[in-house]
Every structure is written in structure tokens, then in C-alpha cells.
Design an enzyme around this catalytic site. Structure first.
Site, PDB file in Angstrom:
ATOM      1  N   LYS A 223      10.495  -1.047   8.675  1.00  0.00           N
ATOM      2  CA  LYS A 223       9.279  -1.859   8.652  1.00  0.00           C
ATOM      3  C   LYS A 223       9.445  -3.233   8.013  1.00  0.00           C
ATOM      4  CE  LYS A 223       5.734  -0.059  10.699  1.00  0.00           C
ATOM      5  NZ  LYS A 223       4.457   0.515  10.409  1.00  0.00           N
TER       6      LYS A 223
ATOM      7  N   ASP B 105       0.473   2.856   5.883  1.00  0.00           N
ATOM      8  CA  ASP B 105       0.692   4.298   5.723  1.00  0.00           C
ATOM      9  C   ASP B 105       1.880   4.514   4.798  1.00  0.00           C
ATOM     10  OD1 ASP B 105      -1.260   5.384   7.495  1.00  0.00           O
ATOM     11  OD2 ASP B 105      -0.074   4.673   9.175  1.00  0.00           O
TER      12      ASP B 105
END
Length: 400
Positions: free
Chosen positions: A77, A120
Site C-alpha cells: 500500500k 483498514d
């Protein structure tokens, strides 16, 4: 080999029109990768060829890109978060992105800004990492039920972390409201009307991993992949990576398969409808990073045009993928892959054991010549949950 049947709904894309994308392509990826190379500790993550598993499945190659090795952040990410933050700072301070580096920016000692996002887990960790590397502030919001381990990863990087009592999509709306009130800069990996620039940069940043993979395949002397399996939350990684592959190998030249948890299968439903469908409610899945109910509208047109099959699968598919990657056939490399990293492998492993294996292979056009690329997007980002699945048999297969 024992047989068992895991739930996987496969929808063929009736709206398939393979084509290159003007925004998510090889040029954009190479620009992002030039920047990523300036980051301290950058190196391409490994691409492993699992030849013995490929033989068991009955295909030529199964190639796994292992993003658990991305810096020391255990997930892909940060590629998106760092590139978007770099672009944002260049825009605010009128700097040239072509020569921008975190190290040079820090030395300029400009007044710090506050970066805010909803996560998340992995995206927020990347934004927190970037803020720390740049001497900026970060405030990270997380949805209800986020694990203590994921919160600690973020606070350990010096960011403030707030866990809400809402689901992911509602938490995004809350973060946006607070950012507007407080003059923070929102660095979010999904998009909405009027908020498109930053998520575009994030998605282009993800494509660095695709550029690396293609380079690694060339170094191996391997033929191009015939299939790519991409897991999806909002579809940002899937679109960023697929846009690159479609541009590089040519539209329609590889069969793209999108995999989602059945409890948050907004892209599967959108694929069936041919237009964006949102999924609400609790989104309870072990695939925490994929528990998103609203597709990213920037990535959707590319996915609608270029994905051949949409798969909605039960949690046990991801759990199986985690076990198979972590406990490979003799001679294959062990890969630590978390819940959201393993669904692609889980689908292949579920096919190996499925009573309708032959029909599933035909459905996905998997043959003895197929070369399948998978992205394991995270390692054990929630170590306790990883152990519960891999050691304790959570979401296991029961044989009657």
C-alpha cells in the site's frame, strides 16, 4: 488429493471491451517508480515461481509477487500513499515532481501539514510512514473492529489513530468532514465527485509493483503471463496494476480475473450489472483490507472494460490461500501472505481440490500452457489472525 468444495461464484464479464486507459498505463507507472527508487531502502519485491504448485494445478507457471517484502511495512500500500503525498507536496509548494525526493524536502524545513486518511490498516500505515519520513503530521481513522495490532503499526510511526464505530465507507465520510473542518489534507485511496486527483496518484503509485513484475519476468526469460488474478476492495490496486499490464502486453492479451470476499463483493455485483453497485452493512470478512462496499469510480471503467471474470468467494478461500502459500509443496518457496494477500492463490488451490475442477479450469481458460500471475499484497499484517488461520485452523476445511 482430497476433494472439497469451497463457495466461489464466477461471473463472466458481458461488458468486456479490452482497451488501454489514458490515465493508468505504463508511462504513469514509470514516473512513479522513478520516485520510489529515491526512497531509502527501495528495492523490487521478489517474484517467486511456484513450479510444483503449477504442476499440481496443471498449468505451466504460477508466479507470485511477494509484497510482504515492501520496505519494512509488510504490504504494497505504501507505494500509492508515498507517491500521492509526494505529488501533493509538489502541488502545494510548487516543486518539480521529476526531481522531488523525501530527503531533499525534509532539509527545506517547511511548516508541517496534517495528512488525514481512512484505512483498514495497510494504506494508513503507508501514509503514516510518509508523514514521518517528511516531518509532517498524520491522523488516521479506522473502521469498527480494527485489530489492536493494526492500530499499533500506525501509532508506532508517530501518527494519531482513531477507531470509529462505523464501517469503512462511513468512516471515510467522517474523515472527510473532519479534514474539511480542520484544514487537513485528505490522502484517500478511493474517489468521489470532486475528489479524484489524489486517488488517481495513489493508483498510479501501485503500478510500480507491476512494472517490477514485468521486468522480473523478462529477467527470468519467462513468456508473458496469460492470466492475472487480482483481489479487490475498492478496486484501486486492481485497476492500477491491470492498467499497466494491459498497456504493456496489449489489450485482451491476458485474461484478468478479479477476486473479492462474498460479503463485500461490490465489483462482482457491478460486473454482473455493467454499472457501479454499492454494498452496505457490516461487510464482515476476514479479508479486512478488502472489506469495502463502494467501488472506486476512477478504476471502474478500466475494470469493466478489461476484466474477463469476476469471482465472489467465501472467507475459507482466502484462508486456504494463506495456508498453501505458507506451507508449499516441496521445492516451492514459502510465502507469508495475509488474509487480503492470499485470495488469488486461494482460488487456484480451491480449484485443485474442487469436484468440478475440470469445468472450473475450462471456465477460466486455464490450460497446460497457462502462466498465472498473482499479487500477494500483504504479509502477516495482523500476526495474531495469521496464526489463528494457519496454526489454529480458523476458517478451515472440514472433511466429513
Amino acid at each position: 488429493m482430497s476433494q472439497f468444495e469451497l463457495r466461489m461464484q464466477i461471473a463472466d464479464n458481458a461488458h468486456l471491451q479490452p482497451q488501454r486507459d489514458p490515465v493508468f498505463n505504463a508511462d504513469a507507472a514509470r514516473q512513479a517508480r522513478r520516485f520510489h527508487r529515491t526512497l531509502n531502502g527501495y528495492q523490487p519485491t521478489p517474484l517467486h515461481s511456484l513450479d510444483n504448485f503449477a504442476r499440481a494445478l496443471g498449468v505451466d507457471k504460477v508466479l507470485v509477487k511477494d509484497e510482504s517484502q515492501r520496505f519494512n511495512l509488510n504490504a504494497f500500500k505504501m507505494l500509492g500513499g508515498t507517491w500521492a503525498v509526494a505529488q501533493l507536496l509538489c502541488k502545494i509548494w510548487q516543486l518539480d515532481i521529476a526531481t522531488f525526493s523525501f530527503a531533499a524536502f525534509r532539509q527545506q524545513q517547511r511548516p508541517p501539514l496534517t495528512l488525514a486518511t481512512t484505512t483498514d490498516g495497510n494504506h494508513g500505515r503507508g501514509v503514516a510512514w510518509a508523514a514521518k519520513a517528511l516531518g509532517q503530521h498524520a491522523v488516521i481513522y479506522m473502521p469498527k473492529g480494527s485489530s489492536a495490532a493494526r492500530v499499533k503499526h500506525i501509532t508506532d510511526l508517530g501518527a494519531e489513530c482513531i477507531v470509529t464505530d462505523m464501517n469503512y465507507d462511513d468512516t471515510v465520510r467522517l474523515t472527510l468532514r473532519h479534514a474539511r473542518q480542520k484544514g487537513w489534507h485528505m490522502v484517500q485511496d478511493t474517489a468521489w465527485e470532486g475528489y479524484e486527483e489524489i486517488p488517481t496518484w495513489i493508483m498510479q503509485g501501485y503500478a510500480t509493483l507491476a512494472d517490477e513484475a514485468v521486468e522480473q519476468l523478462d529477467e527470468l526469460g519467462a513468456a508473458p503471463p496469460t492470466h492475472v488474478l487480482l483481489q479487490a476492495g475498492v478496486g484501486a490496486m486492481a485497476a492500477g496494476v491491470l492498467g499497466y499490464l494491459v498497456d504493456h502486453y496489449g489489450p485482451g492479451s491476458l485474461r484478468a480475473v478479479l477476486v473479492e470476499p462474498e460479503r463485500a463483493d461490490c465489483l462482482y455485483r457491478s460486473g454482473v450489472q455493467g454499472e457501479i453497485v454499492n454494498v452496505g452493512g457490516e461487510l464482515n470478512t476476514i479479508m479486512a483490507g478488502l472489506a469495502c462496499g463502494e467501488p472506486n469510480p476512477l478504476g471502474w471503467p478500466l475494470l469493466r472494460n478489461n476484466v474477463h471474470h469476476f469471482i465472489s468467494c467465501e472467507d475459507r478461500v482466502a484462508a486456504l490461500g494463506m495456508r498453501v502459500l505458507g506451507n508449499p509443496l516441496k521445492g516451492d518457496r514459502a510465502i507469508v501472505s495475509g488474509e487480503s494477500g492470499a485470495p488469488g492463490m486461494g482460488v487456484l488451490a480451491a480449484i485443485v481440490h474442487h469436484p468440478q475442477r475440470h469445468q472450473l479450469m475450462q471456465r477460466l481458460r486455464l490450460t497446460s500452457d497457462s502462466r498465472v500471475l498473482i499479487i500477494s499484497t500483504e504479509g502477516d499484517t495482523d500476526p495474531q489472525h495469521y496464526r489463528e488461520v494457519v496454526w489454529e485452523g480458523k476458517d478451515g476445511i472440514s472433511h466429513h
